[in-house]
Scaffold this active site. Structure first.
Site, short mmCIF file in Angstrom:
data_model
loop_
_atom_site.label_atom_id
_atom_site.label_comp_id
_atom_site.label_asym_id
_atom_site.label_seq_id
_atom_site.Cartn_x
_atom_site.Cartn_y
_atom_site.Cartn_z
N PRO A 87 62.95 6.45 -110.54
CA PRO A 87 61.80 6.27 -110.09
C PRO A 87 61.09 5.63 -111.10
CG PRO A 87 62.12 8.51 -110.96
CD PRO A 87 63.71 7.68 -110.86
N HIS A 88 60.10 4.85 -110.54
CA HIS A 88 59.12 4.05 -111.33
C HIS A 88 57.70 3.97 -110.90
CE1 HIS A 88 61.61 1.42 -108.76
NE2 HIS A 88 60.57 0.52 -108.84
N GLY A 89 56.92 3.29 -111.87
CA GLY A 89 55.67 3.13 -111.39
C GLY A 89 54.93 2.00 -112.37
#
Length: 148
Positions: A66-68
Protein backbone atom coordinates in the site's frame (compact mmCIF):
# COMPACT_ATOMS: atom_id res chain seq x y z
CA UNK A 1 17.58 3.85 -3.57
CA UNK A 2 19.07 4.42 -0.10
CA UNK A 3 16.98 2.30 2.25
CA UNK A 4 18.64 3.89 5.28
CA UNK A 5 17.09 7.25 4.39
CA UNK A 6 13.66 5.71 3.90
CA UNK A 7 13.53 3.45 6.91
CA UNK A 8 15.10 2.39 10.16
CA UNK A 9 14.49 -0.45 12.62
CA UNK A 10 11.70 1.52 14.34
CA UNK A 11 9.71 1.40 11.10
CA UNK A 12 9.59 -2.39 11.15
CA UNK A 13 7.10 -4.57 13.04
CA UNK A 14 7.67 -8.29 12.69
CA UNK A 15 4.41 -9.13 14.46
CA UNK A 16 1.54 -6.97 13.24
CA UNK A 17 -1.75 -7.76 14.97
CA UNK A 18 -4.22 -6.43 12.39
CA UNK A 19 -6.84 -8.78 10.97
CA UNK A 20 -7.80 -6.61 8.00
CA UNK A 21 -5.83 -4.59 5.49
CA UNK A 22 -7.11 -1.37 7.07
CA UNK A 23 -5.95 -2.51 10.52
CA UNK A 24 -2.50 -3.35 9.15
CA UNK A 25 -2.25 -0.04 7.29
CA UNK A 26 -3.15 1.82 10.50
CA UNK A 27 -0.47 -0.06 12.46
CA UNK A 28 2.19 0.81 9.90
CA UNK A 29 1.03 4.44 9.77
CA UNK A 30 1.40 4.54 13.54
CA UNK A 31 5.07 3.52 13.17
CA UNK A 32 5.62 6.34 10.65
CA UNK A 33 3.92 8.83 12.94
CA UNK A 34 5.93 7.80 16.02
CA UNK A 35 9.14 8.27 14.02
CA UNK A 36 8.13 11.82 13.06
CA UNK A 37 7.77 10.98 9.36
CA UNK A 38 4.24 12.38 9.08
CA UNK A 39 2.80 15.88 9.35
CA UNK A 40 -0.81 14.71 9.48
CA UNK A 41 -1.51 11.05 10.21
CA UNK A 42 -5.19 11.21 9.28
CA UNK A 43 -4.57 13.02 5.98
CA UNK A 44 -2.03 10.38 5.00
CA UNK A 45 -4.39 7.56 6.00
CA UNK A 46 -7.15 9.06 3.83
CA UNK A 47 -4.76 9.32 0.87
CA UNK A 48 -3.73 5.68 1.27
CA UNK A 49 -7.43 4.71 1.35
CA UNK A 50 -8.02 6.67 -1.86
CA UNK A 51 -5.21 4.72 -3.49
CA UNK A 52 -6.69 1.43 -2.24
CA UNK A 53 -9.99 2.33 -3.93
CA UNK A 54 -8.23 2.59 -7.30
CA UNK A 55 -7.04 -1.01 -7.19
CA UNK A 56 -5.43 -3.73 -5.19
CA UNK A 57 -2.00 -3.14 -3.71
CA UNK A 58 -1.69 -6.86 -3.06
CA UNK A 59 1.05 -7.76 -5.52
CA UNK A 60 0.81 -11.55 -5.19
CA UNK A 61 3.10 -14.09 -3.52
CA UNK A 62 1.94 -12.92 -0.08
CA UNK A 63 3.13 -9.34 -0.57
CA UNK A 64 1.23 -6.06 -0.36
CA UNK A 65 2.60 -2.57 -1.01
CA UNK A 66 0.00 0.00 0.00
CA UNK A 67 1.19 3.53 -0.65
CA UNK A 68 0.16 7.13 -0.71
CA UNK A 69 1.35 10.49 -1.92
CA UNK A 70 0.12 12.99 0.63
CA UNK A 71 0.46 16.48 2.09
CA UNK A 72 0.42 14.59 5.41
CA UNK A 73 3.87 13.11 4.73
CA UNK A 74 6.97 14.96 5.90
CA UNK A 75 9.63 12.92 4.06
CA UNK A 76 9.77 9.83 1.83
CA UNK A 77 9.51 6.83 4.12
CA UNK A 78 8.97 3.11 4.16
CA UNK A 79 7.47 0.95 6.88
CA UNK A 80 7.42 -2.84 6.86
CA UNK A 81 5.43 -5.39 8.79
CA UNK A 82 4.70 -9.08 8.90
CA UNK A 83 1.27 -10.51 9.63
CA UNK A 84 1.41 -14.04 11.00
CA UNK A 85 -1.62 -15.43 9.15
CA UNK A 86 -1.77 -12.78 6.44
CA UNK A 87 -4.60 -10.41 5.57
CA UNK A 88 -6.66 -10.05 2.42
CA UNK A 89 -5.26 -7.30 0.20
CA UNK A 90 -7.32 -8.60 -2.73
CA UNK A 91 -4.26 -9.74 -4.65
CA UNK A 92 -4.77 -11.26 -8.07
CA UNK A 93 -3.49 -14.67 -6.94
CA UNK A 94 -5.93 -14.72 -3.99
CA UNK A 95 -3.13 -15.32 -1.48
CA UNK A 96 -3.30 -13.40 1.80
CA UNK A 97 -0.49 -10.92 2.32
CA UNK A 98 1.86 -11.60 5.20
CA UNK A 99 4.58 -9.17 4.04
CA UNK A 100 3.41 -5.57 3.91
CA UNK A 101 5.44 -2.55 2.83
CA UNK A 102 3.84 0.88 3.33
CA UNK A 103 5.30 3.65 1.18
CA UNK A 104 4.78 7.28 2.19
CA UNK A 105 5.84 10.18 -0.01
CA UNK A 106 5.14 13.90 0.23
CA UNK A 107 2.48 15.24 -2.12
CA UNK A 108 4.94 17.48 -3.96
CA UNK A 109 7.56 14.79 -4.59
CA UNK A 110 8.37 13.66 -8.09
CA UNK A 111 8.42 9.95 -8.90
CA UNK A 112 9.89 8.78 -5.58
CA UNK A 113 7.14 6.25 -4.92
CA UNK A 114 7.53 4.79 -8.42
CA UNK A 115 11.27 4.35 -7.89
CA UNK A 116 10.66 2.67 -4.53
CA UNK A 117 8.03 0.36 -6.05
CA UNK A 118 10.30 -0.54 -8.96
CA UNK A 119 13.18 -1.29 -6.64
CA UNK A 120 11.07 -3.69 -4.56
CA UNK A 121 9.31 -5.30 -7.47
CA UNK A 122 12.60 -6.69 -8.75
CA UNK A 123 13.66 -8.02 -5.35
CA UNK A 124 10.25 -9.46 -4.51
CA UNK A 125 10.30 -11.65 -7.60
CA UNK A 126 12.95 -13.79 -5.90
CA UNK A 127 11.67 -16.47 -3.53
CA UNK A 128 14.90 -16.30 -1.51
CA UNK A 129 14.30 -12.61 -0.80
CA UNK A 130 10.70 -13.20 0.30
CA UNK A 131 11.79 -16.15 2.44
CA UNK A 132 14.45 -13.95 4.04
CA UNK A 133 11.78 -11.37 4.94
CA UNK A 134 9.57 -14.11 6.37
CA UNK A 135 12.32 -15.77 8.39
CA UNK A 136 14.12 -12.72 9.78
CA UNK A 137 14.09 -12.66 13.56
CA UNK A 138 15.22 -9.06 14.03
CA UNK A 139 14.49 -5.76 12.35
CA UNK A 140 18.19 -5.32 11.57
CA UNK A 141 17.99 -8.41 9.33
CA UNK A 142 15.20 -6.79 7.33
CA UNK A 143 17.28 -3.64 6.80
CA UNK A 144 20.22 -5.79 5.71
CA UNK A 145 18.07 -7.72 3.23
CA UNK A 146 16.68 -4.52 1.75
CA UNK A 147 20.15 -3.01 1.40
CA UNK A 148 21.56 -6.02 -0.49
Amino acid sequence: MDINKLMNENLIDLDLKGETKLDVIKELIELLDKEGRLLDKEAYYQDVLKREEIGSTGVEMGVAIPHGKSAGVKEPSLAFGRVKNGVDFESMDGVKSDLVFLIAVPENSDDTHIRILTSFARKLMHKEFRDGLRNAEKSAEIIELLNN
